[in-house]
Design a protein around this motif. Structure first.
Motif, PDB file in Angstrom:
ATOM      1  N   GLU A 177       0.928  -6.145   0.870  1.00  0.00           N
ATOM      2  CA  GLU A 177      -0.185  -5.451   0.247  1.00  0.00           C
ATOM      3  C   GLU A 177      -0.488  -4.154   0.998  1.00  0.00           C
ATOM      4  OE1 GLU A 177      -3.537  -7.940  -0.880  1.00  0.00           O
ATOM      5  OE2 GLU A 177      -2.443  -9.696  -0.183  1.00  0.00           O
ATOM      6  N   ALA A 178      -1.220  -3.260   0.331  1.00  0.00           N
ATOM      7  CA  ALA A 178      -1.593  -2.000   0.965  1.00  0.00           C
ATOM      8  C   ALA A 178      -2.479  -2.226   2.176  1.00  0.00           C
ATOM      9  CB  ALA A 178      -2.292  -1.086  -0.039  1.00  0.00           C
ATOM     10  N   ALA A 179      -3.235  -3.311   2.173  1.00  0.00           N
ATOM     11  CA  ALA A 179      -4.142  -3.592   3.282  1.00  0.00           C
ATOM     12  C   ALA A 179      -3.410  -4.063   4.535  1.00  0.00           C
ATOM     13  CB  ALA A 179      -5.168  -4.651   2.870  1.00  0.00           C
ATOM     14  N   ALA A 180      -2.135  -4.419   4.414  1.00  0.00           N
ATOM     15  CA  ALA A 180      -1.372  -4.890   5.572  1.00  0.00           C
ATOM     16  C   ALA A 180      -0.971  -3.695   6.430  1.00  0.00           C
ATOM     17  CB  ALA A 180      -0.141  -5.660   5.120  1.00  0.00           C
TER      18      ALA A 180
ATOM     19  N   GLN B  72       1.394   2.116   7.878  1.00  0.00           N
ATOM     20  CA  GLN B  72       0.677   1.745   6.650  1.00  0.00           C
ATOM     21  C   GLN B  72       1.664   1.738   5.499  1.00  0.00           C
ATOM     22  OE1 GLN B  72      -2.197   5.106   7.386  1.00  0.00           O
ATOM     23  NE2 GLN B  72      -3.668   3.606   6.622  1.00  0.00           N
ATOM     24  N   GLN B  73       1.240   1.224   4.359  1.00  0.00           N
ATOM     25  CA  GLN B  73       2.152   1.135   3.232  1.00  0.00           C
ATOM     26  C   GLN B  73       1.409   1.214   1.915  1.00  0.00           C
ATOM     27  OE1 GLN B  73       4.098  -2.663   3.555  1.00  0.00           O
ATOM     28  NE2 GLN B  73       2.182  -3.785   3.671  1.00  0.00           N
ATOM     29  N   SER B  74       2.142   1.610   0.878  1.00  0.00           N
ATOM     30  CA  SER B  74       1.595   1.536  -0.470  1.00  0.00           C
ATOM     31  C   SER B  74       1.665   0.086  -0.934  1.00  0.00           C
ATOM     32  CB  SER B  74       2.376   2.453  -1.413  1.00  0.00           C
ATOM     33  OG  SER B  74       3.745   2.081  -1.444  1.00  0.00           O
ATOM     34  N   HIS B  75       0.886  -0.247  -1.946  1.00  0.00           N
ATOM     35  CA  HIS B  75       0.761  -1.640  -2.370  1.00  0.00           C
ATOM     36  C   HIS B  75       2.085  -2.154  -2.919  1.00  0.00           C
ATOM     37  CE1 HIS B  75      -1.465  -5.202  -3.421  1.00  0.00           C
ATOM     38  NE2 HIS B  75      -0.938  -5.188  -4.633  1.00  0.00           N
ATOM     39  N   GLY B  76       2.531  -3.283  -2.394  1.00  0.00           N
ATOM     40  CA  GLY B  76       3.761  -3.907  -2.869  1.00  0.00           C
ATOM     41  C   GLY B  76       5.029  -3.224  -2.402  1.00  0.00           C
ATOM     42  N   CYS B  77       4.934  -2.399  -1.384  1.00  0.00           N
ATOM     43  CA  CYS B  77       6.117  -1.692  -0.892  1.00  0.00           C
ATOM     44  C   CYS B  77       7.194  -2.686  -0.445  1.00  0.00           C
ATOM     45  CB  CYS B  77       5.733  -0.792   0.270  1.00  0.00           C
ATOM     46  SG  CYS B  77       7.118   0.061   1.015  1.00  0.00           S
TER      47      CYS B  77
END
Length: 354
Positions: free
Chosen positions: A208-211, A318-323
């Motif tokens: 998830e993006a929150a990770a 950081q990452q975009s959601h579902g990366c």
């Protein structure tokens, strides 16, 4: 010690995917000659200031300024087939197997077999696995969940307490998702040649993006390949060690209760863990004033691109959601470079800068 996350820790769902057999998504595959082709398509990127750090951008014509080399490859187009669960990419158009569009496509693993495969998932209340929380270094709760369940949560079709992140490491791609091995190269050929060895581990990341991966360093040469979405790295060279604080923390692990809440449980048998307490996105300069002298680099790695992250470089991810991403860990050489870093680390501690 390697941390959860890339860098730790892949992104961009809702267009989330790229591997054969990952359902209801659109994206790119690393199949065929994807990674090998990267060697022939090195691209130098200039770096521009981005609010106190540096941001890589597309190179203007004739530009040759760069601080890091970021290779890229061109992935073959995907062709999708319709299933009872939606439209799913089967793979790059590289074989003679026809799909429902009538065009050739690579036949991937069964959607059911991949979706039902259980993977190790890190679960945290706030997305920070392997990070300082209060006076503890807290590791995530780990659960075994079907990949389809993880995808349902990422796509908003199911709920699960906390933030999910497939980030097991320990070469989790071949050990937990061997059905996807045909979609990636077993190693990065030009990197293996340059480093004189094969990778120690090939890791799969989906979250998830929150990770978020807290600031840390690894003793691995890291080839980080983004399949879908994007990763945002904040980087510090090893020479910034005097400005980056470490403190010792009691290790603890999140436990997920039956009610869906989290509690920290101390790992009493373990020694205290040295970790970086500082959040580089919102540094507490009153507590850690030396960090103002550090100079971060910001790098966005998009789908179809590889970042070479040298060993001992500090990174926050950081990452975009579902990366979705795959990274290759090559063991570092404990040579003069390592000795220099150890000397710098020792001088930092002896001078009280830590």
């Amino acid at each position: 010690m390697p941390a959860s996350g890339a860098g730790g820790r892949r992104r961009g769902l809702s267009p989330a995917a790229g591997f054969a057999g990952v359902r209801r998504t659109r994206g790119r595959s690393l199949g065929g000659r994807g990674l090998a082709a990267a060697a022939a398509s090195w691209r130098r990127r200039p770096w521009t200031r981005c609010g106190g750090s540096y941001e890589n951008s597309r190179p203007p014509p004739g530009s040759s300024v760069c601080l890091l080399l970021c290779p890229t490859w061109t992935s073959p187009p995907l062709h999708c087939t319709s299933t009872e669960t939606g439209s799913a990419p089967i793979g790059p158009a590289s074989s003679v197997t026809p799909c429902s569009t009538g065009q050739p496509c690579r036949s991937g693993p069964s959607l059911i077999s991949v979706g039902s495969t259980e993977v190790s998932v890190a679960v945290t209340p706030d997305g920070y696995a392997d990070a300082v929380r209060g006076n503890r270094f807290v590791m995530p709760a780990e659960r075994r969940l079907p990949l389809s369940c993880v995808l349902d949560v990422l796509e908003g079709q199911a709920q699960h307490p906390g933030v999910l992140y497939v980030q097991k490491q320990c070469s989790n791609l071949p050990t937990e998702l061997p059905q996807l091995l045909s979609d990636v190269e077993p190693h990065v050929p030009w990197a293996s040649e340059a480093l004189g060895k094969m990778p120690d581990a090939v890791n799969f990341w989906l979250g998830e993006a929150a990770a978020v991966t807290s600031l840390h360093k690894d003793h691995y040469e890291n080839l980080y390949c983004v399949v879908s979405g994007e990763k945002r790295f904040l980087l510090h060279p090893p020479s910034d060690r005097p400005f980056i604080p470490y403190e010792l923390y009691t290790p603890a692990t999140y436990q997920l209760t039956q009610e869906g809440s989290f509690k920290m449980v101390d790992e009493e048998a373990m020694e205290k863990v040295p970790w970086i307490p500082l959040d580089p996105l919102a540094p507490d300069l009153a507590r850690y004033p030396s960090y103002s002298q550090a100079r971060a680099l910001c790098c966005t790695v998009q789908a179809g691109e590889i970042l070479y992250l040298p060993a001992l470089w500090f990174h926050h991810v950081q990452q975009s959601h579902g990366c979705i991403a795959v990274n290759y860990w090559y063991d570092m050489e404990y040579d003069l470079k390592y000795s220099y870093f150890q000397l710098l680390d020792s001088l930092t501690k002896a001078s009280g800068l830590d």
